[in-house]
Design an enzyme around this catalytic site. Structure first.
Site, PDB file in Angstrom:
ATOM      1  N   ARG A 107      -3.147   9.863  -8.510  1.00 11.67           N
ATOM      2  CA  ARG A 107      -4.380  10.057  -9.280  1.00 11.67           C
ATOM      3  C   ARG A 107      -5.631  10.145  -8.407  1.00 11.67           C
ATOM      4  O   ARG A 107      -6.691  10.547  -8.877  1.00 11.67           O
ATOM      5  CB  ARG A 107      -4.517   8.943 -10.336  1.00 11.67           C
TER       6      ARG A 107
ATOM      7  N   ARG B  51     -49.508  23.007  29.928  1.00 11.19           N
ATOM      8  CA  ARG B  51     -49.730  23.979  28.857  1.00 11.19           C
ATOM      9  C   ARG B  51     -50.644  25.064  29.398  1.00 11.19           C
ATOM     10  O   ARG B  51     -51.302  24.884  30.426  1.00 11.19           O
ATOM     11  CB  ARG B  51     -50.379  23.289  27.647  1.00 11.19           C
TER      12      ARG B  51
ATOM     13  N   GLY C 195       1.976   2.749  -2.817  1.00 11.57           N
ATOM     14  CA  GLY C 195       1.836   3.510  -4.070  1.00 11.57           C
ATOM     15  C   GLY C 195       1.550   4.971  -3.749  1.00 11.57           C
ATOM     16  O   GLY C 195       0.916   5.263  -2.731  1.00 11.57           O
TER      17      GLY C 195
ATOM     18  N   TYR D  84     -30.833  17.613  25.674  1.00 13.45           N
ATOM     19  CA  TYR D  84     -29.567  18.331  25.725  1.00 13.45           C
ATOM     20  C   TYR D  84     -29.782  19.690  26.356  1.00 13.45           C
ATOM     21  O   TYR D  84     -30.663  20.451  25.942  1.00 13.45           O
ATOM     22  CB  TYR D  84     -29.056  18.475  24.286  1.00 13.45           C
TER      23      TYR D  84
ATOM     24  N   GLN E 256       7.906   2.050   3.240  1.00 16.96           N
ATOM     25  CA  GLN E 256       8.753   1.916   2.047  1.00 16.96           C
ATOM     26  C   GLN E 256       9.033   3.347   1.596  1.00 16.96           C
ATOM     27  O   GLN E 256       8.157   4.017   1.045  1.00 16.96           O
ATOM     28  CB  GLN E 256       8.025   1.137   0.933  1.00 16.96           C
TER      29      GLN E 256
ATOM     30  N   ALA F 155       0.833  -1.205   0.000  1.00 18.89           N
ATOM     31  CA  ALA F 155       0.000   0.000   0.000  1.00 18.89           C
ATOM     32  C   ALA F 155       0.864   1.250   0.000  1.00 18.89           C
ATOM     33  O   ALA F 155       0.505   2.263   0.577  1.00 18.89           O
ATOM     34  CB  ALA F 155      -0.915  -0.010   1.230  1.00 18.89           C
TER      35      ALA F 155
ATOM     36  N   ASN G 282      -7.495   3.453  -8.667  1.00 14.49           N
ATOM     37  CA  ASN G 282      -6.458   4.457  -8.891  1.00 14.49           C
ATOM     38  C   ASN G 282      -6.969   5.887  -8.815  1.00 14.49           C
ATOM     39  O   ASN G 282      -6.193   6.812  -8.645  1.00 14.49           O
ATOM     40  CB  ASN G 282      -5.800   4.249 -10.257  1.00 14.49           C
TER      41      ASN G 282
HETATM   42  C1  UD1 Z   1       1.799  -5.210 -11.036  1.00 17.16           C
HETATM   43  C2  UD1 Z   1       2.454  -6.489 -11.544  1.00 17.16           C
HETATM   44  C3  UD1 Z   1       1.729  -6.962 -12.800  1.00 17.16           C
HETATM   45  C4  UD1 Z   1       0.272  -7.167 -12.514  1.00 17.16           C
HETATM   46  C5  UD1 Z   1      -0.344  -5.872 -11.946  1.00 17.16           C
HETATM   47  C6  UD1 Z   1      -1.757  -6.111 -11.482  1.00 17.16           C
HETATM   48  C7  UD1 Z   1       4.817  -6.375 -10.946  1.00 17.16           C
HETATM   49  C8  UD1 Z   1       6.168  -6.080 -11.419  1.00 17.16           C
HETATM   50  N1  UD1 Z   1       3.823  -6.222 -11.825  1.00 17.16           N
HETATM   51  O1  UD1 Z   1       2.013  -4.227 -12.016  1.00 17.16           O
HETATM   52  O2  UD1 Z   1       2.283  -8.162 -13.273  1.00 17.16           O
HETATM   53  O3  UD1 Z   1      -0.417  -7.532 -13.682  1.00 17.16           O
HETATM   54  O4  UD1 Z   1       0.409  -5.443 -10.792  1.00 17.16           O
HETATM   55  O5  UD1 Z   1      -2.333  -4.900 -11.118  1.00 17.16           O
HETATM   56  O6  UD1 Z   1       4.640  -6.775  -9.806  1.00 17.16           O
HETATM   57  N2  UD1 Z   1       3.523  -0.874  -4.707  1.00 17.16           N
HETATM   58  C9  UD1 Z   1       4.203  -0.503  -3.586  1.00 17.16           C
HETATM   59  N3  UD1 Z   1       5.490  -0.120  -3.701  1.00 17.16           N
HETATM   60  C10 UD1 Z   1       6.153  -0.125  -4.884  1.00 17.16           C
HETATM   61  C11 UD1 Z   1       5.439  -0.490  -6.041  1.00 17.16           C
HETATM   62  C12 UD1 Z   1       4.133  -0.884  -5.924  1.00 17.16           C
HETATM   63  O7  UD1 Z   1       3.656  -0.507  -2.480  1.00 17.16           O
HETATM   64  O8  UD1 Z   1       7.331   0.227  -4.893  1.00 17.16           O
HETATM   65  C13 UD1 Z   1       2.113  -1.290  -4.582  1.00 17.16           C
HETATM   66  C14 UD1 Z   1       1.147  -0.303  -5.213  1.00 17.16           C
HETATM   67  O9  UD1 Z   1       0.652   0.597  -4.238  1.00 17.16           O
HETATM   68  C15 UD1 Z   1       0.038  -1.210  -5.708  1.00 17.16           C
HETATM   69  C16 UD1 Z   1       0.751  -2.517  -6.012  1.00 17.16           C
HETATM   70  O10 UD1 Z   1       1.951  -2.480  -5.297  1.00 17.16           O
HETATM   71  O11 UD1 Z   1      -0.923  -1.456  -4.717  1.00 17.16           O
HETATM   72  C17 UD1 Z   1       1.014  -2.736  -7.479  1.00 17.16           C
HETATM   73  O12 UD1 Z   1       1.806  -1.708  -7.977  1.00 17.16           O
HETATM   74  P1  UD1 Z   1       1.611  -1.139  -9.422  1.00 17.16           P
HETATM   75  O13 UD1 Z   1       2.613  -0.096  -9.669  1.00 17.16           O
HETATM   76  O14 UD1 Z   1       0.186  -0.804  -9.659  1.00 17.16           O
HETATM   77  O15 UD1 Z   1       2.003  -2.449 -10.281  1.00 17.16           O
HETATM   78  P2  UD1 Z   1       1.857  -2.637 -11.831  1.00 17.16           P
HETATM   79  O16 UD1 Z   1       3.005  -2.002 -12.497  1.00 17.16           O
HETATM   80  O17 UD1 Z   1       0.502  -2.235 -12.258  1.00 17.16           O
END
Ligand code: UD1
Ligand code: CA
Length: 453
Positions: free
Chosen positions: A17, A425, A13, A372, A77, A11, A229
């Protein structure tokens, strides 16, 4: 399953957006944060420990992700270097050594326990990596599952895929299960030599195979894998969640006349043969017993409606409203933190707050419990079989005994004993001919004004 299980929930990301000042996974679906839905799914798949990988709002996310009997830890992270890197943010948790490690996404809230249970079963049968895949006619953007001789050999990210590989419609959901005893060693082998320069969790497939391990895929329904997203997708997920839950409730014996207009919370429970009319909104914490009727345009939150009770139309039940069997709360009534006794009626334009209404009492139209004083809340107790006349104000703390009557229009400030009649009343006066006198005087005044011009 007696195998120990850690879930790593990604979580971190940046959720740009969403255009939001809070983490995406805190946004609610069905009245609870998205992350809580994911946690419920992994918890019912047997996860006992959770590692939340977050990029912001760590404390709030950990709090929102709290589940009974599950230890939840948040890991920050700080740099977002890919899904493989993200899972390793929870290294300390993984290093404790579990039988099974599940990887879930915090922004995929429609997921259920089913795919995780299937994946754990594969681990129990000896797989090292289980990929949760899905079939779709819109594969663009997803990693593709590549198969050779019937075996899953690799996951290819869109950006790294050849023209031919992009035609594959079997995709990676991103959710995974890993042999917990080998997870750390496998994860630490992930590099970032790819089109995005990221650490791909998906590389585990090839890494595990190279180490002689078994890799398999299980399928999940595409509908459970919808990710969020932006706010439009948030609304779409809400819609899908609502449709799924309404359907379950209807199949369990609840009548909904226009189900698409009924909004449920994650914990709404409705019994068999209850009827929910159109445009009813349930906030969290509502239970409706079988055979109750909730009429149109009612709003319920933190309330219990017993068997055979009726609510609305246009009623508002706020937290702590408890309607006993066969009671009625009618139109434009608001009930908060109050018990409405068996068969009691609160039918029109009334506010009952911090109160007890005894069985079979009747609360007349426009009655208000004045609970109240501007600083504190006070309790109103109304006994059984009492009758409160219309437009009465019951100034709490106050108690009205069993079988007592309150005359309509009363302001009641002193307790009323059982079977007494209370009048609070002004006494009515009738002055014969007086209206006529007043009217004639007014007409004469108007005529004099007109004559002056
Ligand atoms: C990823 C998968 C892909 C899959 C897709 C499904 C990889 C390399 N690719 O791609 O095969 O089809 O999900 O939706 O795994 N996140 C972090 N930290 C990071 C990167 C991501 O917490 O450094 C979390 C994001 O918040 C998200 C999830 O991991 O919840 C997936 O990340 P996202 O960047 O959406 O992955 P995709 O590139 O879409
Ligand atoms: Ca994605």
């Amino acid at each position: 399953m007696s195998r120990s299980c850690l879930a790593v929930i990604l979580a971190a990301g940046d959720s740009t957006r969403m255009k939001s000042s809070m983490s995406k996974v805190l946004h609610p679906i069905a009245s609870r944060p998205m992350i809580a839905h994911v946690m419920a799914a992994v918890a019912s798949a047997g996860m006992t420990d959770a590692a939340l990988v977050v990029g912001r709002d760590a404390d709030a996310v950990a709090k929102a992700g709290a589940v009974e009997d599950v230890t939840v830890e948040a890991f920050l992270q700080t740099e977002r270097l890919g899904t493989g890197h993200a899972v390793l943010a929870a290294k300390d948790a993984i290093a404790r050594g579990y039988d099974d490690v599940l990887v879930a996404y915090g922004d995929v809230p429609l997921i259920t326990s089913g795919p995780f249970l299937a994946a754990r079963q594969k681990l129990a049968e000896g797989a090292d990596v289980v990929v949760i895949g899905f079939h779709t006619d819109k594969p663009t953007g997803y990693g593709r599952l590549l198969v050779e001789n019937g075996e899953l050999v690799a996951i290819r990210e869109e950006k790294d895929a050849t023209e031919e590989e992009r035609k594959v419609t079997w995709c990676n959901s991103g959710l995974m299960a890993i042999n917990g005893r080998k997870a750390l060693a496998l994860l630490e082998k992930i590099g970032n030599d790819n089109a995005k320069g990221e650490y791909y969790l998906t590389d585990l497939v090839e890494i595990a195979r190279a180490a002689g391990g078994r890799v398999v895929a299980v399928d999940a329904p595409e509908a459970e894998l919808t990710g969020c997203n932006n706010r439009a997708e948030l609304a779409q997920i809400e819609k899908l969640w609502q449709e799924r839950r309404r359907y379950e409730l209807m199949l369990s014996g609840v009548t909904m006349i226009a189900p698409e207009t009924v909004f449920l919370a994650y914990d709404t429970e409705i019994g068999q043969d209850a009827v929910i009319e159109p445009n009813v909104v349930f906030g969290p914490g509502v239970t409706v017993e079988g055979g109750a009727v909730v009429h149109a345009f009612s709003h319920l939150e933190g309330a219990h409606v017993s068997a055979g009770a009726t609510v609305g139309p246009f009623a508002r039940l706020r937290p702590g409203a408890h309607l006993a069997a066969g009671s009625k709360v009618g139109n434009f009534c608001e009930v908060k933190k109050a018990e409405i006794g068996e068969g009691a009626k609160v039918n029109h334009l009334t506010y009952i707050g911090d109160a007890f209404v005894g069985a079979h009492s009747n609360i007349g139209a426009g009655t208000i419990t004045c609970n109240y004083d501007g600083v504190n809340k006070h309790v109103t107790r109304i006994g059984a079989n009492a009758f409160i006349g219309s437009n009465s104000a019951l100034v709490a703390p106050i108690s009205i005994g069993d079988g007592a009557y309150v005359a309509s229009g009363s302001v009641i400030t002193a307790d009323v004993p059982a079977d007494a009649l209370a009048l609070g009343r002004a006494r009515q006066e009738v002055k014969p001919e007086r209206a006529k006198v007043i009217r004639e005087r007014a007409l004469a005044f108007k005529a004099a004004k007109k004559a002056k011009g």
